[in-house]
Structure formats: C-alpha cells, structure tokens
Write an enzyme that holds these catalytic residues in place. Structure first.
Site, PDB file in Angstrom:
ATOM      1  N   ASP B  25       0.876  -1.168   0.000  1.00  0.00           N
ATOM      2  CA  ASP B  25       0.000   0.000   0.000  1.00  0.00           C
ATOM      3  C   ASP B  25       0.911   1.215   0.000  1.00  0.00           C
ATOM      4  O   ASP B  25       1.511   1.552   1.017  1.00  0.00           O
ATOM      5  CB  ASP B  25      -0.901  -0.040   1.245  1.00  0.00           C
ATOM      6  CG  ASP B  25      -1.746   1.221   1.389  1.00  0.00           C
ATOM      7  OD1 ASP B  25      -1.687   2.100   0.499  1.00  0.00           O
ATOM      8  OD2 ASP B  25      -2.479   1.322   2.391  1.00  0.00           O
ATOM      9  N   LYS B  87       2.910  11.253  -3.326  1.00  0.00           N
ATOM     10  CA  LYS B  87       1.871  10.620  -4.138  1.00  0.00           C
ATOM     11  C   LYS B  87       0.989  11.654  -4.856  1.00  0.00           C
ATOM     12  O   LYS B  87       0.479  11.406  -5.937  1.00  0.00           O
ATOM     13  CB  LYS B  87       1.012   9.749  -3.218  1.00  0.00           C
ATOM     14  CG  LYS B  87       0.042   8.826  -3.923  1.00  0.00           C
ATOM     15  CD  LYS B  87      -0.609   7.906  -2.889  1.00  0.00           C
ATOM     16  CE  LYS B  87      -1.636   6.975  -3.484  1.00  0.00           C
ATOM     17  NZ  LYS B  87      -2.184   6.090  -2.444  1.00  0.00           N
ATOM     18  N   GLU B 184      -7.240   0.561  -4.509  1.00  0.00           N
ATOM     19  CA  GLU B 184      -7.256   0.469  -3.043  1.00  0.00           C
ATOM     20  C   GLU B 184      -8.601   0.004  -2.479  1.00  0.00           C
ATOM     21  O   GLU B 184      -8.635  -0.913  -1.657  1.00  0.00           O
ATOM     22  CB  GLU B 184      -6.812   1.808  -2.442  1.00  0.00           C
ATOM     23  CG  GLU B 184      -5.313   2.024  -2.616  1.00  0.00           C
ATOM     24  CD  GLU B 184      -4.871   3.475  -2.506  1.00  0.00           C
ATOM     25  OE1 GLU B 184      -5.685   4.325  -2.103  1.00  0.00           O
ATOM     26  OE2 GLU B 184      -3.709   3.760  -2.834  1.00  0.00           O
ATOM     27  N   ASP B 206     -13.186   5.288   0.960  1.00  0.00           N
ATOM     28  CA  ASP B 206     -11.751   5.278   1.238  1.00  0.00           C
ATOM     29  C   ASP B 206     -11.205   6.703   1.209  1.00  0.00           C
ATOM     30  O   ASP B 206     -10.986   7.268   0.136  1.00  0.00           O
ATOM     31  CB  ASP B 206     -11.054   4.386   0.188  1.00  0.00           C
ATOM     32  CG  ASP B 206      -9.541   4.300   0.396  1.00  0.00           C
ATOM     33  OD1 ASP B 206      -9.007   4.990   1.287  1.00  0.00           O
ATOM     34  OD2 ASP B 206      -8.893   3.538  -0.346  1.00  0.00           O
TER      35      ASP B 206
END
Lengths: 178, 622
Positions: B25, B87, B184, B206
């Site tokens: 992850d 990210k 994800e 999420d």
C-alpha cells in the site's frame, strides 16, 4: 486444431441462442464462468504468451457481456448479425407523433428543472420507464417472433431517443439532489 | 542433472512450493507491505516492530536517501530536501497542483510531470516513490528470506492513466515485478469480503492522506465485481490539516512563513487533527523561527465547521457512483471504511447519515488495503488457496479522442469492466492526405482542454485517397492494471500502418535506465547484476509454467512435432539460465514465449469450452 476465433459472435462466445429474449441470470452465469477461466489475474504468474491470450479473451468476454446485457445494444447487435443497418445516424425520419411526444418530454423536463420540482421529474421518469418497457416488448415481438427486421430497426431508433431523455431526467434529478 | 529434468515434461520442480509475493500500500502519508504466511495475511513490520513506513524521503548530499521516520523527523529542519506526500505529485504537471504555492518545495516544471530540486539533484516523483518502494522491498526480502515472485501495488481507484503509469514505473525502478496494480478500495473489499463471507452490494469509502475513492461492489459467489467507482484524486486527510494550518495563520495573524515554519505548523495541524478524533479540544503550541509564539485552542466544533465543505465534497462522487451503478443508498448492505482519515468523527457521522446505517469499522483502516493486496498477490503469484475468487474491476474515467473544434469523442466509457478495448473509425478530410494526428485524453468533460492529455501521435503512410475515403481505425486497449495502449491502422486499402503508443507521461526505457544508474551511485549492487537477476527470475518462472502446462495439456493439445519444438525452446532457456549472458537469456525467454503462443491459445479455448460444457447449447425455439 481449432482454437478461439475472434470472429465468433457474442452469443456463441457466451453459449446463448441469438435472440432478443434473454435470461439475465443465465447471461451473468455464463459470463462469470468464462471470466473465471480467462481473466488476466488467472495467468499473472505465467509467461507473456499466456498473458496476451488471456487479455484478448477477457476483453472479448467483456465486450460480449456488455453488449448483450443492455437491451438497446443487444437489439442493435442482433440486427447487425442479420446484416440490417439500423440507420441511427442517417434515418432521422421519425413519425410526427413521436417527435411531438419528444418535444413534450423535453418541455416538461425544462419546466420541472426551472421549478425544482423533483416529483414532476419522478412522474416523468415513471412514464418513460413504461414507454421503454413497451418498446422492449415490441422488439422481442419483432426480432424473435415476427422476424420483422425493419420494424425492429425503427424501434431501435426511437428507443435510442427514449434512453437519451431518460438520462436527461436522471441528470436533472441528480442536479436537484445536490 | 538440471538440464535433463527441465527437458522432461511433467517433471516440474516442486509444484507445492509456496511462491513468495507481497502486497504494497503506497500511501500518501504512510506505506505498508504485507504478505500471506501460512494462509494468513500479515503486515511485515520493520526491525523495530513498526508496521507503517512514513511516506517521507529525505535527500542528503553524497548519501543514500533517508526514508520513513528518520526523514519525517527532519521535515521541519530540512523542508526542501524532505519530500512528503509525494503521491500527490505522481503523474501531475505543475499546473495541475492547485496548492503548489503553499508546498515548501523547489519545483521544476518539466514536460509531463513536475520535478523537485533536492540536495541530490533533480528528482521526479517517480524516483521519490521508488525510494519508498525500495525500502519496503528490502524489508520484505529480509523478513521472507527467499526469492520474491512479485508484488501487487495499490493505487487509488480514481487514479488516471498518468498516475497509474507513474506508479508502475516507480515499482520497476525499485526492482519489483509488478503482478498487478490494484485499486485500493477493491483491495479493502477483498480483505473485508473474504474475512466476513460477505454477499451483496457493498460500498467502500476510502479517504486516505491525499485521495478519496468510493467504489460500489457486488459480492456474489466468490466474484468481487466493481459496479462503479468515483472519487477525487486530490482530496484527503492532508486537506484537513491544511484547513487547520490556515486557521492557525488567521488566528495568530502571522506574516508569510519560511518553508521551515510552514512544515512545522503543518505537522502541528496534523497532530491536532489526530487528537480531535479522541478529545473534544486540543491545544496547539509552537515557537517559530522568527521567535513568534503560537498558542491556540481548537475545539471539535470549530474543526467541524472548518472542514464541513471537505466532508461534503465526498458526497458528490458517492452519489455519482451509486447512480452509475444503477443503485440507491438504501440498497447498500454495508459500508466499509478505509484510510486513516475515516477515523475523524465528522466523517463517520456523515457517512452513517448518507447511507442510513453505521459504517463498518471492524478492520484497521490503515492496514486493510495492504492486507487485501497481499491476499491478491498470493493468488496472482500462482499459489493455490482454499477459497477461489475473482476480481472484476473497472476504469474510473472515460477515454476519448480529440475531434474537430477541441471536442472529445468518448470511446471507452467510465466504469467499463477491465480489460477492455474499443475501436473507432476516423477518416481523412483532405484529398491526398497521407498523415493524421490523434490526441488521446481522459476525463468526463466535453472539451479537450478540460480533460487530461494522455498521448499524442501521428499515423503516417496513409495511401493518398480522396477526402473521406480512408478508414483509420483507432483502438484503445486498457489492460487489467487500468493502463492504456493505443494503436491506429488504415483499413480500406489493406495497406497497414500501425503505431503503438505509450502515454506521454510514461517513462521510456532510457529514462528508467538513467534513473537506475543514478540510484546506484551510492548502492552496492550494480545495474547489470540486477537486470540479470530479474531476467533469471522471469526465465525460471517461464520454465516452471511451461512445464506445468505441458504436463497438463501437452499430450492432448499439441502434436509430437509441436511438443518437440517447445522442448527445444525449454532446453535452450535452461542452458541460458546456467550462464550469465543477459542478452542470450532474454532472447531465450522471448523465443520460448513465441513458441508457446499457439499452445496458450488452445489451452484457453479448451478451458472455456469445459466451463461452458454444462449448459452448452441453449434451446433455440423462436
């Protein structure tokens, strides 16, 4: 030695008879069984030959499923298999009554939007659903029983309009919610 | 003798050996690595027993970069060289970053993706992410003590092609064999669904450090089918920190801050946010480099008001996803909460209100994605498992091609199940036109300018014809990773001209080689040794897979001559595996792959026929 030929049609690929009436559960089942065999996740650890073949198969299975699952796409595809052009881009000659109805729908949507009347939109949505159901029944008659391809093509053309209006109503309802 | 064994079909090396694979992850704030051990998914901790690796990289001159806690501690004192939340920069140009001005970095505007000036030179977000991945790879190798088959790397479901390509490039750079890029929320659904034997419609909400995803899935008979996904690739816990940060500035009427103080206050803001999950108020104190003091009391009530619009921003995508799935909120059986930011009470309340049910919080929101990725990696690596399941995921954003007037012709609609391919025919508009250019974009807007530009390419060598006579078919293929490849071909004359395009954001092989060389300046191993090792792993895997396939179907599906050809390819590869000639090894792998295409195709056909055999012919009576 025979192997998968990518000219196989969507019905053949999914093991279904080429007709408009369709058992949705059976379509789902066939699609799932094929994907369980061919999906790229099944061969991720294998060589590039396997991975390439898998992607082609899984892509074909998805295309077949998406086309057959959706009634308008399924009708259009059946006509395509029978070499009938649905003339959706070229033949815009719709019956006057149908065009009238279209305009009335559009006006009703515009009015409901302007007055923020969600109930009116929902009522319209209900009417349209019924209308679409009638078209689908008509398509089944024309394609599976009467084999009247010209009538089926005309139904495809008007169903396309109805779907568009249906999407407009959904958009308007969505805009009201926010 | 090894060679004899390998040449003998059916004598594959121990088929029951567990193949090592990991799930990663790669988060905005923290990253994790997990694996399946004795049938159970576990997070691999570092030597100090910590599961999380802060996604922070600090570059220092003439040194290996620091990654994780050490880097995180230095972020205030060395802000320009300490990259946090990288990210958010993946696959993004400078103009895409709304908050670039408030980030304490020295940005370099580069074509395609933004870059950062650091003490170790200019770094792309791909290289920074690769440092994080490399650290996780080392952690896993150390803990597992064996050869790793590969990794599943998770990405936000709403990541576009550029962001996915950047992530895959980072993994390659970190020396990982990417088995799959996995969304994800889908990873979380796997971990949750298998654990709870869930059936029905589920939503996965999420909210991570920098991204928001909502996915609607149907779980039925071992199939995880994503019906629709939506989100915001630039909305996450970081934005909540930022609201507190702005509030601090406003309340303390501070002058523009140095990079150092900005980072300090952002850190304080994050700590305050975390405290407010447990307590009704929090005291924020700091001493700035100017000597100015910050001393404020932030209540949960004020925090709620500051962030209400952010919370509200998650509901629009949620409604859209439900609508695309053709469902309403009351048809959702459970809402799985993922991402550290979902701990915030205002998020929990809002989600409960929207879905009219208490969200599911029985999995650790920080770990569930990595665990799901590990479970999927274990299967993709070819290990047999007790339950059998299949993931069917979708493309989050539509793909289209620019047409006249800067409009987008949509070709692949969003939420199409992957893999998918769609073709569209175009024609020339001038007599004798021999070339045509194409522009592929991604997004839901009608104007090209409002979508993300993915690739521009030109098809040349079209035979001169009257305007409108040529028929050029453009095919967009999206693979199971959600990555696009494009080809174009003139059909009407039988003259073929085709191009394969890699999206403009992707790195070329030369880029990767250069970055690899850069990254080995301070490392022990060298580029060639690593390339050889990777090729050997791939070669061995191919030998094993081919042997297993031959044992299963060789007799039934191949002629004696075909079997002999493949056996020769196997022997040649086995011989190349003994040596250390990289070029020869790559060639042997390629040759064997070529020799087995037909076999692979027949095997696939046979397995489909077998699967459908139960209800082969539907009664045809119309």
């Amino acid at each position: 030695m025979s192997h998968y030929d990518f000219h196989k049609n969507h019905f053949e690929l999914l093991g279904l008879a080429p007709r408009f009436h369709l058992d949705a559960a059976r379509l789902d089942q066939a699609y799932r069984e094929i994907q369980a065999q061919v999906h790229p996740d099944r061969v991720a650890h294998l060589g590039s030959a396997e991975r390439r073949v898998s992607m082609q198969w899984a892509t074909a299975a998805n295309e077949a499923y998406q086309t057959l699952r959706e009634p308008l796409a399924r009708a259009r595809y059946l006509l395509h298999l029978r070499n009938v052009d649905t003339q959706e881009e070229t033949n815009t000659a719709m019956p006057a009554a149908f065009l009238m109805e279209q305009m009335e729908y559009r006006e009703a949507i515009a009015e409901a939007k302007a007055t923020q009347d969600a109930h009116a939109l929902e009522r319209l949505e209900g009417q349209l659903k019924e209308k679409i159901a009638q078209h689908l029944a008509g398509l089944e008659r024309a394609l599976d029983h009467a084999h009247d391809d010209a009538a089926a093509a005309a139904l495809v053309r008007s169903l396309r309009f109805l779907n568009k209006i249906s999407a407009e109503i959904a958009d308007a309802l969505d805009a009201l919610e926010q | 003798m090894a060679l004899m064994q390998i040449a003998e079909p059916g004598m594959s090396t121990d088929p029951h050996r567990h193949r090592l694979a990991i799930g990663i992850d790669l988060g905005t704030t923290n990253s994790l690595v997990a694996t399946v051990r004795n049938g159970i998914a576990v997070v691999i901790n570092d030597e100090q027993g910590r599961a999380l690796l802060p996604s922070v990289v600090r570059y220092r001159p003439e040194e290996e970069p620091h990654v994780g806690y050490a880097a995180q501690r230095a972020q205030s004192e060395d802000p320009y060289n300490t990259i946090v939340s990288v990210k958010r920069l993946m696959g993004r140009g400078l103009h895409d970053l709304a908050d670039a001005g408030s980030l304490p970095y020295a940005f370099v505007d580069a074509p395609g993706m933004v870059q950062l000036k650091t003490a170790c030179g200019i770094k792309s977000p791909v290289e920074v992410s690769a440092e994080i991945l490399k650290r996780l790879r080392e952690r896993a190798e150390h803990a597992l003590g064996g050869e790793m088959v590969g990794a599943v790397i998770t990405v936000p479901a709403y990541f576009d092609d550029a962001q996915r390509q950047a992530t895959k490039d980072a993994a390659k750079l970190a020396g990982l064999n990417v088995l799959r890029l996995l969304n994800e929320p889908t990873a979380a659904a796997v971990a949750y669904g298998l654990d709870n034997a869930a059936e029905g419609i589920y939503a996965v909400y999420d909210l991570g450090g920098g991204t928001f995803d909502i996915s609607i899935l149907r779980l039925s008979q071992g199939i995880f089918e994503v019906l629709a996904t939506n989100g915001d690739a630039a909305l996450g816990g970081d934005d909540f920190d930022h609201r507190i940060y702005c509030w601090i500035l406003e309340q303390s009427s501070l002058a523009p801050l140095s990079a150092h103080d900005t980072r300090l206050l952002l850190t304080k803001a994050r700590e305050a946010k975390e405290t407010l999950t447990e307590y009704p108020e929090v005291r924020i104190t700091a001493v700035l480099s100017t000597g100015e003091m910050v001393d404020l009391l932030l209540t949960a009530q004020v925090f709620d008001a500051l962030t209400a619009s952010l919370v509200g921003k998650t509901l629009g995508p949620t409604r859209k996803a439900l609508r695309d799935a053709g469902l309403t909120a009351d048809q959702v059986k459970g809402v799985v909460m993922v991402g550290g930011a979902t701990r915030m009470p205002q998020i929990q309340r809002t989600v409960a209100q929207f879905f009219k049910q208490e969200p599911l919080n029985n999995l650790d929101p920080d770990k569930v994605v990595a665990l799901g990725a590990a479970i999927q990696a274990n299967v993709l690596a070819g290990n047999r498992v007790a339950d059998d399941w299949l993931l069917l995921d979708v493309i989050p954003l539509s793909l289209g091609i620019e047409t006249m007037g800067g409009l987008v012709e949509r070709i692949v609609p969003r939420n199409s199940t992957l893999p998918t391919a769609r073709a569209q025919d175009f024609t020339t508009f001038k007599d004798g036109q021999t070339a045509m250019s194409f522009h592929v974009v991604q997004g839901e807007r009608e104007l090209v300018a409002d979508c993300r530009s993915l690739a521009k390419f030109e098809l040349r060598g079209i035979p001169p014809m009257a305007a409108g006579a040529a028929r050029i078919r453009v095919t967009l293929q999206v693979d199971a990773d959600g990555l696009l490849s494009v080809s174009a071909r003139e059909q009407s004359t039988g003259v073929e001209a085709s191009v394969a395009v890699k999206p403009s954001y992707g790195l070329t092989d030369d880029d990767i080689t250069r970055m690899l060389k850069d990254s080995y300046v301070h490392a022990k191993e060298d580029v060639h040794a690593r390339a050889l090792r990777e090729a050997q792993v791939e070669g061995k895997r191919l030998v094993e897979a081919t042997q297993a396939a031959l044992a299963e179907d060789g007799e039934a599906l191949l002629s004696a001559a075909e079997r002999a050809d493949i056996a020769r390819g196997l022997s040649a590869l086995a011989a190349a595996l003994e040596g250390s000639d990289l070029t020869a090894l790559k060639r042997a792998v390629e040759t064997l792959n070529g020799l087995t295409v037909e076999f692979a195709s027949r095997r696939m056909d046979a397995s489909v026929r077998k699967a459908l055999a139960g209800h082969r012919i539907e009664d045809v009576e119309c």
